[in-house]
Write an enzyme that holds these catalytic residues in place. Sequence first.
Site, PDB file in Angstrom:
ATOM      1  CG  ASP A  98      -0.245   0.078   2.536  1.00 41.69           C
ATOM      2  OD1 ASP A  98       0.984   0.268   2.551  1.00 41.69           O
ATOM      3  OD2 ASP A  98      -0.913  -0.036   3.573  1.00 41.69           O
ATOM      4  CB  SER A  99       0.251   4.663  -1.002  1.00 42.10           C
ATOM      5  OG  SER A  99      -0.853   5.033  -0.185  1.00 42.10           O
ATOM      6  N   GLY A 100       0.962   3.813   2.166  1.00 47.82           N
ATOM      7  CA  GLY A 100       1.144   4.516   3.435  1.00 47.82           C
ATOM      8  C   GLY A 100       0.024   5.495   3.694  1.00 47.82           C
ATOM      9  N   GLY A 101      -0.806   5.737   2.684  1.00 48.91           N
ATOM     10  CA  GLY A 101      -1.867   6.743   2.800  1.00 48.91           C
ATOM     11  C   GLY A 101      -2.956   6.391   3.781  1.00 48.91           C
ATOM     12  CG  PHE A 102      -5.544   2.723   5.857  1.00 50.27           C
ATOM     13  CD1 PHE A 102      -6.884   2.990   5.594  1.00 50.27           C
ATOM     14  CD2 PHE A 102      -5.223   2.064   7.033  1.00 50.27           C
ATOM     15  CE1 PHE A 102      -7.873   2.600   6.483  1.00 50.27           C
ATOM     16  CE2 PHE A 102      -6.209   1.665   7.924  1.00 50.27           C
ATOM     17  CZ  PHE A 102      -7.541   1.938   7.646  1.00 50.27           C
ATOM     18  CG  ASP A 152      -5.387   7.023  -1.685  1.00 49.29           C
ATOM     19  OD1 ASP A 152      -4.466   6.785  -0.875  1.00 49.29           O
ATOM     20  OD2 ASP A 152      -6.432   6.359  -1.714  1.00 49.29           O
ATOM     21  CD  GLN A 195     -10.010   7.346  -1.788  1.00 48.86           C
ATOM     22  OE1 GLN A 195     -11.139   7.377  -1.291  1.00 48.86           O
ATOM     23  NE2 GLN A 195      -9.067   6.532  -1.326  1.00 48.86           N
ATOM     24  N   GLY A 222     -11.363   3.989   0.092  1.00 45.56           N
ATOM     25  CA  GLY A 222     -12.208   4.806   0.963  1.00 45.56           C
ATOM     26  C   GLY A 222     -13.486   4.163   1.420  1.00 45.56           C
ATOM     27  CG  ASP A 272      -6.233  -5.191   1.501  1.00 44.24           C
ATOM     28  OD1 ASP A 272      -5.803  -4.854   2.619  1.00 44.24           O
ATOM     29  OD2 ASP A 272      -6.851  -4.402   0.757  1.00 44.24           O
ATOM     30  CB  CYS A 310     -12.471 -26.572   6.848  1.00 47.48           C
ATOM     31  SG  CYS A 310     -10.808 -25.885   6.637  1.00 47.48           S
ATOM     32  CB  CYS A 312      -7.219 -26.206   6.846  1.00 47.95           C
ATOM     33  SG  CYS A 312      -7.723 -25.871   8.550  1.00 47.95           S
ATOM     34  CB  CYS A 315     -10.564 -28.516   9.989  1.00 50.07           C
ATOM     35  SG  CYS A 315     -11.169 -26.828  10.211  1.00 50.07           S
ATOM     36  CG  HIS A 340      -9.920 -22.579  10.286  1.00 43.50           C
ATOM     37  ND1 HIS A 340     -10.441 -23.613   9.520  1.00 43.50           N
ATOM     38  CD2 HIS A 340     -10.940 -21.702  10.489  1.00 43.50           C
ATOM     39  CE1 HIS A 340     -11.726 -23.362   9.279  1.00 43.50           C
ATOM     40  NE2 HIS A 340     -12.044 -22.227   9.855  1.00 43.50           N
TER      41      HIS A 340
END
Length: 368
Positions: A98-102, A152, A195, A222, A272, A310, A312, A315, A340
């Site tokens: 990510d850009s760091g903007g969050f 952004d 945005q 956003g 994500d 499941c 995995c 489980c 899991h």
Amino acid sequence: MLGISPSMALRFEVLARHNRARASRLTLPHYEALTPLFMPVGTQGTIKGLTNDQLEDLDCQIILGNTYHLALRPGADLLDTIGGLHKFMNWPRALLTDSGGFQMVSLLHLADITEEGVTFQSPVDGKPMLLTPEDSIQIQNKIGADIIMALDDVVKTTTTGPRVEEAMYRTLRWIDRCIAAHSRPHEQNLFGIVQGGLDPQLRDICLEGLVARNLPGYAIGGLAGGEGKDAFWRVVAQCTAGLPEDKPRYVMGIGFPLDIVVCTALGADMYDCVYPTRTARFGSALVSEGVLRLTHAAMATDYRPLDSSCTCMVCKRYTRAYLHTLVTKEAMGSQLVSYHNISHMMQLSRNLHSSILEGRFPDIHGGS
């Protein structure tokens, strides 16, 4: 390996459609991924509690790293010296940063936003740290992820008034600074972020401006900030309808399985969120019926697996009762539930892909 366009470091092919939903192949410098796909968040080059071997076993295709935190520690120059984050964390598949903007939203009390960039008060040593669009891209060029995000101007979706319009136009001005600063366009793919809050007109202006710049891919930003589901889905529907058919579409910060299914039905490809691993640390498992709270007293004598459907490792080997005794007391509890939960999200991604390919994707009537 499929050929990659000389002007971009990715190739995107839609393999099948069901109404607006699509199953695609996304070829990146380090990995050929299938969409729809979910990306676990590894803030500083690690998914909490899981090894890279486990992530490969679970078939994670792309991991997300956080530019802001990686720049603080271990530092972009160190990553550049060692050959990038892939080598540093020994991860052979794709990475997105990510850009760091969050952090404008999550650390707003520590941030000051101007046309130049964002000034943070460092949570490490308290010193001011200016992050400009140029800085964000230069740091990400050193980190070396397959997909890098433009800086952004982010505002919460519950924000109203002139600040939303200001942020949207600044996002468009900053994308040009990001493009100009991007020194590795043949190795890394710069995605722009749409945005405009919940305002359809502002979203359209941002959308058209970004599409005109012919970027390798586009994100819808956003959202998931407290707005109602109908408003959230309406914005996703509007943006996916206006974004190019031949480019990947990424809805940022989305981790609830239902939201992923609905956004896929609306034409999105990538997601994500920290949710699957964060909720695991609080003793909650994602199961086919919803969310299983392992801290509840009833779990103490429940000898079934987390999810009978499941396959995995967790489980297959452990009961709810065993995990109940671990989750809030032992590190291994959150590790096993994280394993899991990531498995659950990867299986969801595979199921969405195959259901679109095979014409079994459900018809969803949600949002407007």
